[in-house]
Design a protein around this motif. Structure first.
Motif, PDB file in Angstrom:
ATOM      1  N   UNK A   1      10.611 -29.248  -3.882  1.00 41.84           N
ATOM      2  CA  UNK A   1      11.067 -30.344  -3.167  1.00 41.84           C
ATOM      3  C   UNK A   1      10.279 -31.188  -2.493  1.00 41.84           C
ATOM      4  N   UNK A   2       9.135 -31.407  -2.870  1.00 37.24           N
ATOM      5  CA  UNK A   2       8.063 -32.201  -2.122  1.00 37.24           C
ATOM      6  C   UNK A   2       7.505 -31.676  -0.763  1.00 37.24           C
ATOM      7  N   UNK A   3       7.762 -30.556  -0.587  1.00 38.78           N
ATOM      8  CA  UNK A   3       7.253 -29.792   0.631  1.00 38.78           C
ATOM      9  C   UNK A   3       6.307 -28.741   0.329  1.00 38.78           C
ATOM     10  N   UNK A   4       5.189 -28.637   0.726  1.00 34.61           N
ATOM     11  CA  UNK A   4       4.166 -27.909   0.507  1.00 34.61           C
ATOM     12  C   UNK A   4       3.955 -26.805   1.655  1.00 34.61           C
ATOM     13  N   UNK A   5       4.378 -25.752   1.648  1.00 35.84           N
ATOM     14  CA  UNK A   5       3.907 -24.609   2.592  1.00 35.84           C
ATOM     15  C   UNK A   5       2.856 -23.698   2.185  1.00 35.84           C
TER      16      UNK A   5
END
Length: 453
Positions: free
Chosen positions: A261-265
């Protein structure tokens, strides 16, 4: 002799009261963090003995006047465990301390799994669709939960909505933030972004380099970056490739990443140099192509066609663009058009997405319906003549039988039309959606900020 007996008795009584003063209960209230809101009841146990209970509604338990009380003087220093609906263990646990009063965040449905040579806790958060993965390296789960940076998460949620729209300023948005860490520090960050046009597509190539230093023998850091939608992604640490968390070949002695969802962890257990390389492809509109060809711009402007041009903040522009805007009468509708084209006159619509309400509870039926949920109650008398307020709440709204989502509802309202106009006009000058109420006044032909009346 009677005199001495009286003195001894008095000393005995005094010593008893000095040693065993009255014990105060522990007092708790707060929220249960989960992907969807939970309901039911919360119980507290010490040594499997129930010592407290309270109702849970939409993930909240207790408030400023109604709280969970735990009174168990014989269990001082023992561990309190909290259970949802009597069976599901929540985290963290606490030590029972008489007189302890605090607001709690209890996490629901945390899973701890064995990932090769280490234990990893998967922590779901209500704010973002990505589970946070934390290695339990030299640290307990309870200690990790105390370290979670809620403000960092909120910042990333706001920015990820903008990063694919305002590509010109992408370097300002894709800044890494640490969610939790033990023994690690980010000492330096460099970001480089290049843009080219190929076949009516904007190709954005970016590289983020971080110096992440481990100051302990064992430790970890979990970082999140709002990079938006990408077509390729490569992550390395110490020149070694980092694998996705679910990849069978993941090297847990280095770390891993999760992209969703567009978030890089990114979770690291190895230092020092972390590099993230990505590529984005964005279609160019006909208007942007024309603008590029006729004005010789090296980077086309991003346009929000429904948003007023004098709204400067891209965070506000995006919020207005994706929100429903409702007014309650024709006067407030004209104010609403100063924010967005084609706002709507409301009757009693159901809120299903981010929403902006124009006008107070007398003029706007939706405002009247939600007024009790806002921290400031707007009336014809308060905040006063020509005065208004800008305030925001978050609601968990039902979008299907078993699915809820969190939305923002922004209120721009005044005690009269000039107060509402002041709220609308001043909101347009802000950089972000305010977390706390802002009071405004229409004075000398313009909106100004004022102290709380």
């Amino acid at each position: 002799m009677k005199k001495y007996v009286g003195i001894i008795l008095l000393l005995f009584i005094s010593s008893v009261f000095a040693i065993t003063p009255p014990s105060l209960p522990a007092v708790y209230y707060g929220e249960i963090v989960s992907i969807t809101p939970v309901n039911g009841y919360l119980i507290a146990k010490i040594d499997n003995k129930v010592v407290g209970n309270i109702t849970v509604k939409n993930g909240k338990f207790g408030n400023s006047t109604y709280k969970m009380l735990i009174y168990s003087p014989s269990d001082v220093g023992k561990t309190i465990k909290f259970y949802l609906n009597g069976s599901t263990l929540l985290h963290p646990t606490l030590k029972y301390i008489p007189g302890d009063v605090r607001e709690l965040k209890l996490y629901y449905n945390i899973k701890t799994i064995k990932k090769k040579n280490i234990n990893v806790s998967i922590i779901p958060l209500k704010e973002i669709p990505v589970n946070i993965t934390i290695p339990l390296v030299n640290v307990s789960l309870d200690k990790v939960l105390e370290k979670i940076n809620e403000s960092a998460i909120e910042k990333v949620i706001n920015v990820v909505k903008v990063v694919d729209v305002d590509v010109e300023n992408i370097s300002e948005y894709i800044k890494p933030v640490a969610v939790a860490s033990e023994g690690f520090n980010i000492t330096k960050t460099d970001t480089n972004v290049n843009e080219t046009i190929v076949n009516n597509k904007k190709i954005v190539k970016g590289k983020i380099t971080m110096n992440v230093v481990n100051t302990s023998k064992k430790g970890f850091i979990t970082i999140i970056i709002p990079i938006g939608n990408v077509v390729s992604l490569n992550v390395t640490v110490d020149n070694k490739e980092l694998k996705e968390f679910n990849d069978p070949e993941v090297n847990t002695s280095l770390g891993w990443y999760v992209y969703q969802e567009g978030i890089l962890e990114i979770t690291l257990v190895k230092d020092p140099i972390l590099e993230v390389e990505f590529v984005k492809e964005i279609n160019i509109t006909k208007e942007e192509t024309y603008e590029r060809r006729n004005t010789w711009k090296t980077s086309p402007a991003i346009r929000y066609h429904d948003v007023a041009e004098d709204v400067k903040s891209y965070i506000l522009k995006t919020f207005i663009q994706v929100s429903n805007v409702y007014a309650g009468n024709d006067i407030d509708l004209n104010f609403a058009k100063e924010l967005k084209k084609n706002p709507a006159l409301t009757t009693n619509e159901k809120i299903t997405k981010d929403t902006i309400l124009i006008g107070g509870p007398v003029a706007n039926p939706l405002t009247k319906k939600l007024m009790d949920k806002f921290p400031i109650k707007v009336t014809n008398e308060y905040p006063g003549k020509n005065k208004g307020v800008i305030e925001m709440i978050k609601l968990n709204v039902k979008i299907s039988d078993h699915l809820y989502k969190e939305v923002k509802v922004l209120l721009l309202a005044g005690s009269d039309r000039w107060g509402t106009k002041a709220a609308v006009e001043y909101f347009k000058t802000l950089d972000n959606i305010p977390e706390e109420p802002i009071f405004v006044e229409w004075k000398d032909g313009k909106a100004v900020r004022i102290e709380k009346p």
